[in-house]
Design a protein around this motif. Structure first.
Motif, mmCIF file in Angstrom:
data_model
loop_
_atom_site.group_PDB
_atom_site.id
_atom_site.type_symbol
_atom_site.label_atom_id
_atom_site.label_comp_id
_atom_site.label_asym_id
_atom_site.label_seq_id
_atom_site.Cartn_x
_atom_site.Cartn_y
_atom_site.Cartn_z
ATOM 1 N N VAL A 1 1.063 -1.234 -0.085
ATOM 2 C CA VAL A 1 0.043 -0.006 -0.099
ATOM 3 C C VAL A 1 0.867 1.085 -0.220
ATOM 4 N N VAL A 2 0.687 2.392 -1.037
ATOM 5 C CA VAL A 2 1.183 3.398 -0.914
ATOM 6 C C VAL A 2 0.457 4.366 -0.117
ATOM 7 N N LEU A 3 1.217 4.825 0.756
ATOM 8 C CA LEU A 3 0.653 5.752 2.050
ATOM 9 C C LEU A 3 1.125 7.169 1.952
ATOM 10 N N SER A 4 0.484 8.016 1.779
ATOM 11 C CA SER A 4 0.990 9.583 2.015
ATOM 12 C C SER A 4 0.677 9.948 3.381
ATOM 13 N N MET B 1 4.488 7.164 9.586
ATOM 14 C CA MET B 1 5.095 7.089 8.080
ATOM 15 C C MET B 1 6.317 6.182 8.283
ATOM 16 N N ARG B 2 7.180 6.408 9.423
ATOM 17 C CA ARG B 2 8.250 5.485 9.620
ATOM 18 C C ARG B 2 8.070 4.149 9.791
ATOM 19 N N VAL C 1 6.080 5.165 0.947
ATOM 20 C CA VAL C 1 5.523 6.292 1.851
ATOM 21 C C VAL C 1 5.751 7.586 0.659
ATOM 22 N N CYS C 2 4.850 8.754 0.980
ATOM 23 C CA CYS C 2 4.961 9.660 0.120
ATOM 24 C C CYS C 2 4.388 10.942 0.783
ATOM 25 N N VAL C 3 4.730 12.106 0.624
ATOM 26 C CA VAL C 3 4.160 13.589 1.180
ATOM 27 C C VAL C 3 3.681 14.233 -0.153
ATOM 28 N N PRO C 4 2.676 15.035 0.280
ATOM 29 C CA PRO C 4 2.230 15.891 -0.777
ATOM 30 C C PRO C 4 3.025 17.104 -1.118
ATOM 31 N N PHE D 1 2.247 13.619 -5.363
ATOM 32 C CA PHE D 1 2.908 13.167 -3.927
ATOM 33 C C PHE D 1 4.271 12.657 -4.650
ATOM 34 N N ARG D 2 5.252 12.851 -3.831
ATOM 35 C CA ARG D 2 6.834 12.483 -4.086
ATOM 36 C C ARG D 2 7.121 11.473 -2.706
ATOM 37 N N ALA D 3 7.923 10.495 -3.466
ATOM 38 C CA ALA D 3 8.320 9.453 -2.262
ATOM 39 C C ALA D 3 9.274 10.209 -1.255
ATOM 40 N N TRP D 4 9.054 9.644 -0.030
ATOM 41 C CA TRP D 4 9.621 10.040 1.038
ATOM 42 C C TRP D 4 10.206 8.877 2.025
ATOM 43 N N HIS D 5 11.287 9.053 2.758
ATOM 44 C CA HIS D 5 11.761 8.070 3.697
ATOM 45 C C HIS D 5 12.563 8.877 4.514
#
Length: 196
Positions: A55-58, A73-74, A80-83, A94-98
């Protein structure tokens, strides 16, 4: 928007900002944030089960007095992505985040990843100023999440989960026809599923 609704939204925003700021300043804020994130993670596990890693989570990068979604998110086992706001009156991208990604200042004060893949989320953790038991939220007035949810729901389904302090609940959020309903709201007190 008519003047009466505009005035009602303005007054509700002011009261909601005050309530959220008080919850944010409370001495037990850390415990409330931990409890809300635990409830959110429990909801996601219950909803998706063993498929959660796909699942892709924003989430979002918290600013001002917004409740912090970073623990969820962690902990998320999947992407995981953020707006990212690209332009006014447009849906979010939404861009990928870690946790190790380099962040830079974005429009409206929220940090965004400096680089990374563009993703389409299946779950949105949505910040808010106020919410009601019917599942409606009051944001900052830009309409970004409403446009985004409308766009994502058009071709398929997306799960929209508000994250808030319990003190942000109001009797009724003043709303317009374009306001999108949340699927659930998560607070330190647990999961609120919209009524009606």
């Amino acid at each position: 928007m008519d003047q009466d609704l505009s005035a009602t939204k303005k007054a509700t925003r002011a009261g909601a900002m005050h309530a959220r700021a008080q919850a944010f300043a409370a001495p037990d804020r850390s415990a409330r944030v931990t409890a809300a994130n635990a409830a959110l993670q429990g909801y996601l596990h219950q909803h998706f089960g063993g498929d959660l890693s796909a699942v892709v989570l924003s989430g979002y990068m918290p600013m001002r007095t917004e409740i912090d979604p970073l623990p969820t998110m962690r902990a998320h086992p999947g992407p995981v992505c953020v707006p990212v706001i690209e332009a006014r009156a447009q849906p979010l991208k939404f861009r990928a985040w870690h946790p190790e990604v380099r962040m830079i200042p974005g429009p409206f004060g929220a940090d965004i990843p400096a680089e990374g893949a563009w993703l389409v989320p299946q779950v949105l953790i949505v910040p808010l100023l106020a919410f009601d038991s019917a599942g409606f939220r009051l944001g900052y007035g830009g309409g970004f999440y409403d446009r985004t949810l409308q766009a994502l729901r058009a071709p398929g389904s997306v799960l929209a989960l508000g994250l808030a302090f319990g003190a942000q609940q109001v009797e009724a959020v003043p709303r317009e026809a374009t306001d999108e309903r949340l699927d659930a709201i998560i607070t330190e007190n647990g999961v609120i599923r919209p009524a009606g």
